[in-house]
Scaffold this motif. Structure first.
Motif, PDB file in Angstrom:
ATOM      1  N   LYS A   3      -1.131   2.635   2.194  1.00 40.81           N
ATOM      2  CA  LYS A   3      -1.715   1.956   1.000  1.00 40.81           C
ATOM      3  C   LYS A   3      -1.279   2.125  -0.197  1.00 40.81           C
ATOM      4  O   LYS A   3      -0.143   3.447  -0.704  1.00 40.81           O
ATOM      5  N   ASP A   4      -0.500   1.356  -0.967  1.00 38.76           N
ATOM      6  CA  ASP A   4       0.248   1.312  -2.085  1.00 38.76           C
ATOM      7  C   ASP A   4      -0.763   2.065  -3.438  1.00 38.76           C
ATOM      8  O   ASP A   4      -1.814   1.676  -3.866  1.00 38.76           O
ATOM      9  N   ALA A  39      -4.960  -9.563   8.434  1.00 43.91           N
ATOM     10  CA  ALA A  39      -4.863  -9.491   9.874  1.00 43.91           C
ATOM     11  C   ALA A  39      -3.403  -8.681   9.313  1.00 43.91           C
ATOM     12  O   ALA A  39      -3.292  -7.873   9.742  1.00 43.91           O
ATOM     13  N   LEU A  40      -2.510  -9.400   8.177  1.00 43.38           N
ATOM     14  CA  LEU A  40      -1.304  -8.602   8.282  1.00 43.38           C
ATOM     15  C   LEU A  40      -1.903  -7.762   6.591  1.00 43.38           C
ATOM     16  O   LEU A  40      -0.902  -6.211   7.349  1.00 43.38           O
ATOM     17  N   SER A  41      -2.416  -7.684   6.071  1.00 46.25           N
ATOM     18  CA  SER A  41      -2.882  -6.510   5.016  1.00 46.25           C
ATOM     19  C   SER A  41      -3.207  -5.603   5.973  1.00 46.25           C
ATOM     20  O   SER A  41      -2.601  -4.261   5.908  1.00 46.25           O
ATOM     21  N   GLU A  42      -4.022  -5.637   7.173  1.00 44.26           N
ATOM     22  CA  GLU A  42      -4.658  -4.423   8.109  1.00 44.26           C
ATOM     23  C   GLU A  42      -3.499  -4.399   8.893  1.00 44.26           C
ATOM     24  O   GLU A  42      -3.243  -2.468   9.046  1.00 44.26           O
ATOM     25  N   SER A  43      -2.186  -5.194  10.125  1.00 44.46           N
ATOM     26  CA  SER A  43      -1.051  -4.542  10.303  1.00 44.46           C
ATOM     27  C   SER A  43      -0.374  -3.666   9.670  1.00 44.46           C
ATOM     28  O   SER A  43       0.161  -2.862  10.126  1.00 44.46           O
ATOM     29  N   ILE A  46      -2.130  -1.956   3.703  1.00 46.25           N
ATOM     30  CA  ILE A  46      -1.611  -2.415   2.494  1.00 46.25           C
ATOM     31  C   ILE A  46      -2.740  -3.229   1.748  1.00 46.25           C
ATOM     32  O   ILE A  46      -3.828  -4.303   2.258  1.00 46.25           O
ATOM     33  N   SER A  47      -2.748  -3.377   0.543  1.00 47.94           N
ATOM     34  CA  SER A  47      -4.116  -4.292  -0.376  1.00 47.94           C
ATOM     35  C   SER A  47      -3.295  -5.528  -0.195  1.00 47.94           C
ATOM     36  O   SER A  47      -2.312  -5.935   0.407  1.00 47.94           O
ATOM     37  N   ARG A  48      -4.502  -6.867  -0.465  1.00 48.52           N
ATOM     38  CA  ARG A  48      -3.619  -7.919  -0.654  1.00 48.52           C
ATOM     39  C   ARG A  48      -2.817  -8.477  -1.386  1.00 48.52           C
ATOM     40  O   ARG A  48      -2.237  -9.223  -1.228  1.00 48.52           O
ATOM     41  N   GLU A  53       2.221 -10.737  -3.676  1.00 41.95           N
ATOM     42  CA  GLU A  53       3.752 -10.259  -3.645  1.00 41.95           C
ATOM     43  C   GLU A  53       5.336 -10.793  -3.416  1.00 41.95           C
ATOM     44  O   GLU A  53       5.412 -11.692  -3.450  1.00 41.95           O
ATOM     45  N   ALA A  54       4.601 -10.493  -1.805  1.00 38.41           N
ATOM     46  CA  ALA A  54       5.689 -10.501  -0.435  1.00 38.41           C
ATOM     47  C   ALA A  54       5.501 -11.682   0.146  1.00 38.41           C
ATOM     48  O   ALA A  54       6.811 -12.255   0.366  1.00 38.41           O
ATOM     49  N   PHE A  55       4.661 -12.234  -0.015  1.00 36.00           N
ATOM     50  CA  PHE A  55       3.892 -14.223   0.021  1.00 36.00           C
ATOM     51  C   PHE A  55       4.851 -14.533  -1.435  1.00 36.00           C
ATOM     52  O   PHE A  55       5.697 -15.400  -0.976  1.00 36.00           O
TER      53      PHE A  55
END
Length: 220
Positions: A3-4, A39-43, A46-48, A53-55
């Protein structure tokens, strides 16, 4: 990935961006695919907010596309982008190869990529062969000894893999280039850098035509 925390959001954000870009280069994410924040934040653990920000960064790079009220999707390259990608590839890769030193450390990475692709061919793992092919070309760029070029090419590789994703037949796309890569490597190791660069130029022209034909079929 943990987690960040408030004291390292930038470092984590860059790591997440690089990881999603790696998934694009590896063919794990395909053109037009909708990306689930949950799904991506869980895998990635990290936080949404970090994921968003990556998106944002990857959308600016043209790798993702945000559609209001629908979400974030993997970008679908257009014909102009494909042509431009190959024009840049010929300029960078052929120059790097033409001026290469046969004993450069990146030549060993080229050889490793060729061997990996040959193993994938034996196993009929054509997605893996594509990933090995990407590694081969990244190693060619490394011959130029420019970190800026390496970074730029990492971004370009993600766009390139999206272009490859337009062609659903991975064997048809990647199989012919395994032996071509081996032949280019053989010329370079023999000190025939100019001949290797000429072979690569013809190779890239053939690859571009294949991808553009796939795009035309998809458009129809």
């Amino acid at each position: 990935m943990s987690k960040d925390t408030p004291d390292n959001p930038r470092t984590l954000g860059e790591t997440v961006t690089a990881e999603i870009r790696r998934k694009l280069v590896g063919g794990e994410l395909v053109p037009g695919q909708r990306l689930s924040e949950a799904a991506l934040s869980e895998s990635l653990d990290i936080s949404r907010n970090t994921l968003r920000e990556a998106f944002r960064v990857l959308t600016q790079e043209g790798l993702l596309k945000h559609e209001p009220n629908r979400g974030v999707f993997v970008a679908v390259p257009d014909m102009a982008s494909i042509i431009d990608i190959y024009r840049v590839r010929r300029f960078i890769e052929c120059q790097a190869l033409a001026q290469a030193y046969p004993k450069h450390p990146a030549v060993q990475r080229m050889a490793q990529a060729v061997a990996a692709a040959e193993r994938c061919r034996e196993a009929q793992d054509w997605s893996g062969a594509g990933t090995a092919n990407m590694a081969f070309h990244a190693a060619i760029v490394e011959l130029a000894d420019s970190e800026r070029l390496n970074t730029f090419y990492a971004h370009l590789s993600a766009e390139l893999r999206l272009a490859f994703g337009l062609l659903n037949d991975a064997e048809f796309l990647h199989s012919p280039y395994i032996d071509m890569n081996a032949a280019i490597l053989q010329r370079l190791e023999a000190g025939q850098a100019q001949e290797a660069a000429q072979a690569l130029d013809a190779y890239l022209v053939q690859s571009e035509r294949t991808v553009l034909a796939a795009y035309a079929r998809r458009s129809r």
